[in-house]
Structures are given as C-alpha cells and as structure tokens.
Design an enzyme around this catalytic site. Structure first.
Site, PDB file in Angstrom:
ATOM      1  CG  HIS A  35      -0.752   0.426   2.832  1.00  0.00           C
ATOM      2  ND1 HIS A  35      -0.816  -0.907   3.791  1.00  0.00           N
ATOM      3  CD2 HIS A  35      -0.422   1.805   2.762  1.00  0.00           C
ATOM      4  CE1 HIS A  35       0.083   0.030   4.862  1.00  0.00           C
ATOM      5  NE2 HIS A  35       0.456   1.373   4.059  1.00  0.00           N
ATOM      6  CG  ASP A  52       0.340  -4.374   2.857  1.00  0.00           C
ATOM      7  OD1 ASP A  52       0.350  -3.373   1.631  1.00  0.00           O
ATOM      8  OD2 ASP A  52      -0.156  -3.438   3.768  1.00  0.00           O
ATOM      9  CB  SER A  99       2.344   1.828   6.443  1.00  0.00           C
ATOM     10  OG  SER A  99       1.051   1.815   6.426  1.00  0.00           O
TER      11      SER A  99
END
Ligand SMILES: *[C@@H]1O[C@H](CO)[C@@H](O)[C@H](O)[C@H]1NC(C)=O
Ligand SMILES: *[C@@H]1O[C@H](CO)[C@@H](O)[C@H](O)[C@H]1NC(C)=O
Ligand SMILES: *[C@@H]1O[C@H](CO)[C@@H](O)[C@H](O)[C@H]1NC(C)=O
Length: 240
Positions: free
Chosen positions: A68, A111, A195
């Site tokens: 992402h 992801d 992230s």
C-alpha cells in the site's frame, strides 16, 4: 518530539474503508540510535502528494515495504535516527517496484512490496541488512518488536522525528486466520506512518511487514507474513 504530518517527508495515516494504514508507533520508546541499521525512512510520492512509509534493507539492492506504499517515486533514506540530524545518511531512489501480484487494496491481503534501489546501499555501522524469517519458520513468534518514525499519539497526526520502537505480542484470532497475517492487539503498536516497517522477533529476523490495522478498541495491528512469501521474495531478488 513531534512534527505536523504535512511536513513533506513525515506524513501520517490514511484512513481507508475503516482501516488505518499504520505508520506510527504507539506506546513505544526511542530506539538506541542506529541499533536498527536495516531501517529505511521513505517518502513516497504520487503526482504532487507525498506520504511517509518505512521499509527495511534486505541486501545492497533491495528494500522491503508494504504494497500500500506503492507510488510513482520513492526517496529512501538509510542510516537515519533523527530526521533533523542527518550525518552519513544515504539518500537513494528505487528504480523498480515489485508489489505482490495478489495485493488486495480492500482487504490488505498480500500487502508486501520489494523495491530495487537505483544504486547500491553501502553497508556501514548504521546501514546493514536484516535477515528474513525462513519458509519453515511457521510457529507463531511471541516476543516481537516494531520500529518506525510514524505517529506516536492517536489524538493527532504527528509523526516522530526520531526512530521509535515498541514490543508487541502476536495473537491468534479470526482476522489473522482469514487474512493470513500475523496480528498483535492492544493500545501499543504501530501507527500511521509506520507502514512497511518490519516486525522483528526474538531471533532477530524479520517475520512481518507492518500493514493495516483496526482503529477502534481493541486495536488490532496486522503484519504481512514473510515466511509465506519467501519463495516470491527469493525469486524476485534472484531474477532482477
Ligand atoms: C502538480 O503541481 C503542478 C504545479 O503546481 C500543477 O501544474 C499540476 O496540475 C499538479 N498535478 C496534480 C495532479 O495535482
Ligand atoms: C479483494 O477482496 C475482496 C473481498 O474478499 C474481493 O471482493 C475483491 O474481488 C478482491 N479484489 C481483488 C482485486 O482481488
Ligand atoms: C522486545 O522484543 C525484542 C525482539 O523480540 C526482544 O529481544 C526484547 O527482549 C523484547 N523486550 C521486552 C521488554 O520484552
């Protein structure tokens, strides 16, 4: 100390479909400077919009992060502890991005993404790669740690300008079974802007990639499983 998230390289969580892109460490403490020399601070840019992600160095050519975090361009900083006191920092870019072919932006399944650097990272005392968990490292690791320059407080969108870290304990639950991810739970864990950082467990290997989370109590943090993706990772690194 904290910064406003709109500072060019220090951006925060994006809320999407009830999930928060994690990127910050909640309830952690400052890491000993350069004790995690595999950490990469990344500014990822699409058109005129930049956001912050973390990544980690696998060898002199590849950095791993979350799918992402895919963008048009990547600025990758290695050897950073304090964003404002950069000495001997290597500023690199990625030439090729390899997001997982089965990444699902709705469910955050798979992801995970590899970035190939346009020039090789130079290993120093503050820039070193991390080993990945093997395909057969499948027992649930218990004592693990997440580090990042992300958000440190749920009440604002401020990121940390020093590297923070927090210990997390992995749990089995419905979400992790359905999504084939590791999960940790509780008030402490990664936040917006963390992230793409690594979930590092007691043997010192990276087991997961910080992915998405549930943003109401009980908070749940998801990490893409590295053992399940070893073949995919090894193939990309071998043939590119
Ligand atoms: C990006 O900024 C430039 C210059 O300010 C502008 O011309 C362009 O339209 C912007 N692009 C997007 C996608 O917003
Ligand atoms: C992503 O997952 C959702 C829910 O399982 C599914 O409906 C959708 O088709 C998937 N998207 C892709 C691109 O696979
Ligand atoms: C935190 O996790 C790391 C990595 O697994 C471990 O080495 C360390 O002992 C843990 N610290 C605490 C306080 O549990």
């Amino acid at each position: 100390m904290l910064l406003h998230g709109n500072f060019p390289v220090l951006i925060f969580a994006l809320t999407l479909l009830g999930q928060v892109h994690t990127g910050k460490v909640f309830g952690g403490h400052e890491a000993v400077p350069h004790s995690r020399p595999y950490m990469a601070l990344m500014e990822v840019t699409n058109d005129n919009h930049s956001k912050q992600c973390d990544g980690f160095l696998l060898n002199e050519d590849f950095v791993m992060t979350a799918a992402h975090c895919q963008a048009k361009s990547y600025k990758i900083l290695l050897g950073v502890h304090n964003f404002f006191k950069q000495t001997d920092v290597q500023t690199l870019t990625a030439g090729q991005a390899f997001p997982h072919e089965k990444y699902n932006a709705t469910t955050f399944q798979n992801d995970i993404m590899l970035l190939k650097l346009t020039s090789k990272a130079k290993f120093t005392t503050s820039v070193k790669p991390i080993a990945l968990a093997d395909k057969d490292d499948i027992t649930l690791p218990t004592s693990c740690l997440v580090s990042g320059w992300g958000q440190t407080n749920r009440e604002n969108n401020l990121n940390s300008y020093v590297l923070m870290e927090v210990n997390v304990t992995l749990i089995h639950n419905k979400i992790s079974n359905e999504n084939n991810v590791y999960c940790s739970e509780g008030d402490h864990g990664p936040g917006g802007g963390d992230s793409g950082g690594p979930l590092v467990c007691s043997d010192g290997k990276a087991y997961g990639v910080v992915s998405a989370g549930k943003q109401s109590r009980p908070y749940v943090y998801k990490y893409t499983k590295i053992p399940d993706n070893r073949e995919w990772i090894d193939n990309i690194m071998k043939y590119n």
